[in-house]
Design a protein around this motif. Structure first.
Motif, short mmCIF file in Angstrom:
data_model
loop_
_atom_site.label_atom_id
_atom_site.label_comp_id
_atom_site.label_asym_id
_atom_site.label_seq_id
_atom_site.Cartn_x
_atom_site.Cartn_y
_atom_site.Cartn_z
N GLN A 2 -9.65 3.60 -8.74
CA GLN A 2 -9.38 3.22 -7.36
C GLN A 2 -9.62 1.73 -7.14
OE1 GLN A 2 -7.90 4.94 -5.06
NE2 GLN A 2 -7.82 6.84 -6.26
N ARG A 3 -10.65 1.19 -7.76
CA ARG A 3 -10.91 -0.24 -7.60
C ARG A 3 -9.83 -1.08 -8.28
NH1 ARG A 3 -16.77 -2.03 -6.85
NH2 ARG A 3 -17.62 -0.40 -5.53
N SER A 4 -9.30 -0.58 -9.39
CA SER A 4 -8.21 -1.32 -10.04
C SER A 4 -6.97 -1.35 -9.15
CB SER A 4 -7.88 -0.69 -11.40
OG SER A 4 -7.13 0.51 -11.28
N LEU A 5 -6.73 -0.27 -8.40
CA LEU A 5 -5.58 -0.23 -7.49
C LEU A 5 -5.79 -1.15 -6.30
CD1 LEU A 5 -4.08 3.35 -7.19
CD2 LEU A 5 -3.59 1.54 -8.81
N ALA A 6 -7.03 -1.24 -5.81
CA ALA A 6 -7.31 -2.16 -4.71
C ALA A 6 -6.98 -3.59 -5.12
CB ALA A 6 -8.77 -2.04 -4.28
N GLN A 8 0.82 -1.21 0.00
CA GLN A 8 0.00 0.00 0.00
C GLN A 8 0.86 1.26 0.00
OE1 GLN A 8 -2.59 -0.88 3.37
NE2 GLN A 8 -4.22 -1.57 1.99
N GLN A 9 1.98 1.23 0.69
CA GLN A 9 2.90 2.38 0.67
C GLN A 9 3.45 2.61 -0.74
OE1 GLN A 9 5.97 2.10 3.67
NE2 GLN A 9 4.49 1.46 5.24
N ALA A 10 3.76 1.53 -1.44
CA ALA A 10 4.27 1.66 -2.81
C ALA A 10 3.22 2.25 -3.74
CB ALA A 10 4.73 0.30 -3.33
N LEU A 11 1.98 1.81 -3.59
CA LEU A 11 0.91 2.32 -4.46
C LEU A 11 0.66 3.81 -4.18
CD1 LEU A 11 -1.62 -0.66 -4.43
CD2 LEU A 11 0.02 -0.03 -6.20
N GLN A 12 0.75 4.22 -2.92
CA GLN A 12 0.61 5.65 -2.60
C GLN A 12 1.76 6.44 -3.19
OE1 GLN A 12 0.32 5.79 1.67
NE2 GLN A 12 -1.67 4.76 1.72
N LYS A 13 2.96 5.89 -3.13
CA LYS A 13 4.14 6.56 -3.64
C LYS A 13 4.04 6.84 -5.14
CE LYS A 13 9.14 5.75 -4.21
NZ LYS A 13 10.25 4.80 -3.92
N TYR A 14 3.48 5.90 -5.88
CA TYR A 14 3.42 6.01 -7.34
C TYR A 14 2.02 6.35 -7.86
CZ TYR A 14 8.12 4.08 -7.44
OH TYR A 14 9.47 3.88 -7.27
N ASP A 15 1.17 6.89 -7.00
CA ASP A 15 -0.22 7.16 -7.41
C ASP A 15 -0.29 8.13 -8.59
OD1 ASP A 15 -3.18 6.96 -6.91
OD2 ASP A 15 -2.92 9.11 -6.57
N ASP A 16 0.50 9.17 -8.59
CA ASP A 16 0.46 10.15 -9.68
C ASP A 16 0.83 9.48 -11.01
OD1 ASP A 16 -0.29 12.16 -7.98
OD2 ASP A 16 1.72 13.00 -7.76
N GLU A 17 1.88 8.67 -11.01
CA GLU A 17 2.31 8.01 -12.24
C GLU A 17 1.25 7.01 -12.72
OE1 GLU A 17 6.10 9.22 -10.11
OE2 GLU A 17 4.13 8.42 -9.57
N LEU A 18 0.65 6.29 -11.80
CA LEU A 18 -0.35 5.29 -12.17
C LEU A 18 -1.62 5.95 -12.69
CD1 LEU A 18 0.17 2.89 -9.14
CD2 LEU A 18 0.76 2.42 -11.53
N LYS A 19 -2.02 7.03 -12.05
CA LYS A 19 -3.20 7.76 -12.51
C LYS A 19 -2.95 8.33 -13.92
CE LYS A 19 -5.20 9.84 -9.20
NZ LYS A 19 -5.45 10.79 -8.09
N SER A 20 -1.75 8.80 -14.16
CA SER A 20 -1.40 9.36 -15.47
C SER A 20 -1.42 8.29 -16.55
CB SER A 20 -0.03 10.02 -15.40
OG SER A 20 0.38 10.47 -16.68
N ILE A 21 -0.82 7.14 -16.30
CA ILE A 21 -0.77 6.10 -17.33
C ILE A 21 -2.16 5.57 -17.62
CG2 ILE A 21 -0.36 4.07 -15.84
CD1 ILE A 21 1.44 4.78 -19.14
#
Length: 417
Positions: free
Chosen positions: A383-387, A15-28
């Motif tokens: 958000q559901r895809s990240l979960a 979960q810490q990793a997903l928070q760290k890269y949230d901007d990049e993941l949202k962008s892609i």
């Protein structure tokens, strides 16, 4: 199933990793969704994903563009130590003609990219020394019709893989309160699928002045369509046959010399698909005989049914529930709207232990509709895809570090081989 202490630590690190890269993941996710591309034409998606990981190259990611002989396939790999097991994530990113990402492949790509990054980050944080492993992200083009995973399988993409994971979005069911609140569901029921284009060839003639001199290829198409429609009365409820007329001629006053159809033939297993396909072929051959046309078959890539790996599914459900997501394991295919669909992930699950989870997103339409396209681009869909990515990452870490779990997974796979 009880959640072990090391799994809780993995959950925190993931979960810490997903928070760290949230901007990049949202962008892609947005880049793929807003630039829909058809199968084997996903150049922008391919480049955007590769550029993302090339920008993270200090993290140790090895990027391979146009992987395994396919222009729009890709591979990103992270290796730690020597030897160990290999886990792969499949990222789909092809769209549908005219309606964009109406099957949510942008979310599939995003969840797999996120799971790949989170797996690597969590393992680095929790197991810094003495462990060998490889984590692999595979960009798999043309799932909708071109069988990109099958071609990649044939070209060696999965030859050393111990397990392969991905998730797929589906719509909420407003009439079912349980499904309405569900974050993830794991149905079986994905069907084996044969695809064929059938072309009838006759003889042209003036349709008004001398129709008796012609051999009408369109009549053969119509006859075949009727034959198959009649056959549907005698097939199992779990079997599907559906098609479209691709070419029916050029002008009304010319007897069509050539006409063609595209058909999909689906059945619960590869074994039951074979006799059904033989019956459909006879429908086409009968139409050719009745009209005097020649008939040619151009077979596409066949998709296998989906083999469920029970230990992977059960552990995924346990992890998702531990993170507070309502999740169930239903292998009947009755709880989802995707039970009649097919996927080239089925072929992968026959080659290696596989996981193809489903998760619901808010939308007013089922897959392959414009409404689903909107849902696939929604913030809640992301958000559901990240979960689900978090759940996959934790299970992937288990496969790589937990010998007992890996052996259970392997035994479950081998019992059906």
């Amino acid at each position: 199933m009880k959640v072990e202490e090391y799994q809780y630590r993995l959950i925190d690190n993931v979960q810490q990793a997903l928070q760290k890269y949230d901007d990049e993941l949202k962008s892609i996710n947005h880049k793929i969704w807003s630039n829909p591309e058809l199968g084997y034409e996903e150049y922008k998606a391919h480049d955007h994903i590769c550029e993302l990981f090339e920008s993270l190259k200090p993290e140790g990611y090895k990027v391979c563009r146009s992987a395994y002989g396919l222009e729009t396939a890709l591979e990103v790999e992270y290796t730690h130590g020597a030897g160990g097991r290999v886990v792969a994530f499949n990222a789909e990113y092809d769209a549908l003609p005219g309606i964009g990402h109406a099957c949510g492949h942008n979310l599939i790509a995003t969840s797999s990219i996120a799971a790949f990054i989170a797996t690597c980050e969590a393992l680095k944080a929790q197991y810094s020394d003495g462990l060998g492993y490889t984590v692999r992200l595979l960009g798999t083009p043309a799932e909708e019709s071109g069988g990109g995973k099958v071609r990649m399988l044939d070209n060696g993409a999965y030859k050393d893989v111990d397990a392969c994971l991905m998730v797929h979005p589906m719509p909420m069911a407003p009439d079912d309160p349980e499904l309405l609140s569900m974050a993830t569901v794991l149905p079986g029921g994905f069907l084996a699928n044969n695809k064929v284009q059938v072309t009838f060839t006759g003889k042209p003639a003036h349709a008004a002045a001398a129709p008796w001199e012609g051999i009408n290829a369109l009549d053969a198409v119509v006859a075949a369509y009727v034959n198959i429609s009649l056959l549907r009365q005698q097939i199992l409820p779990t079997q599907k046959i559906h098609g479209v007329i691709v070419n029916g001629g050029d002008r009304p006053n010319v007897i069509p010399m050539s006409a063609s159809v595209d058909y999909y033939i689906r059945s619960p297993t590869i074994k039951t698909l074979k006799p059904l396909t033989e019956k459909v072929v006879k429908c086409f051959e009968a139409a050719a005989i009745a009209t005097g046309c020649k008939v040619e078959f151009d077979w596409g890539v066949s998709y296998a049914d989906l083999k469920t790996n029970t230990p992977i599914c059960e552990n995924y459900v346990t992890v998702m529930r531990a993170m507070g997501h309502h999740t169930l394991f239903d292998n009947t295919g009755k709880s989802g709207l995707m039970g009649g669909a097919s996927t080239d992930m089925g072929n992968i699950t026959y080659a290696v232990p596989g996981f193809h989870g489903m998760f619901t997103i808010p939308t007013d339409g089922v897959n392959h509709t414009p409404q689903f396209t909107s849902g696939a681009g929604s913030p809640e869909g992301y958000q559901r895809s990240l979960a689900c990515a978090a759940g996959m990452a934790v299970v992937a870490c288990q496969i790589l570090v937990d010998d007992k779990f890996a052996e259970q997974m392997k035994r479950d796979f081998e019992k059906d081989v």
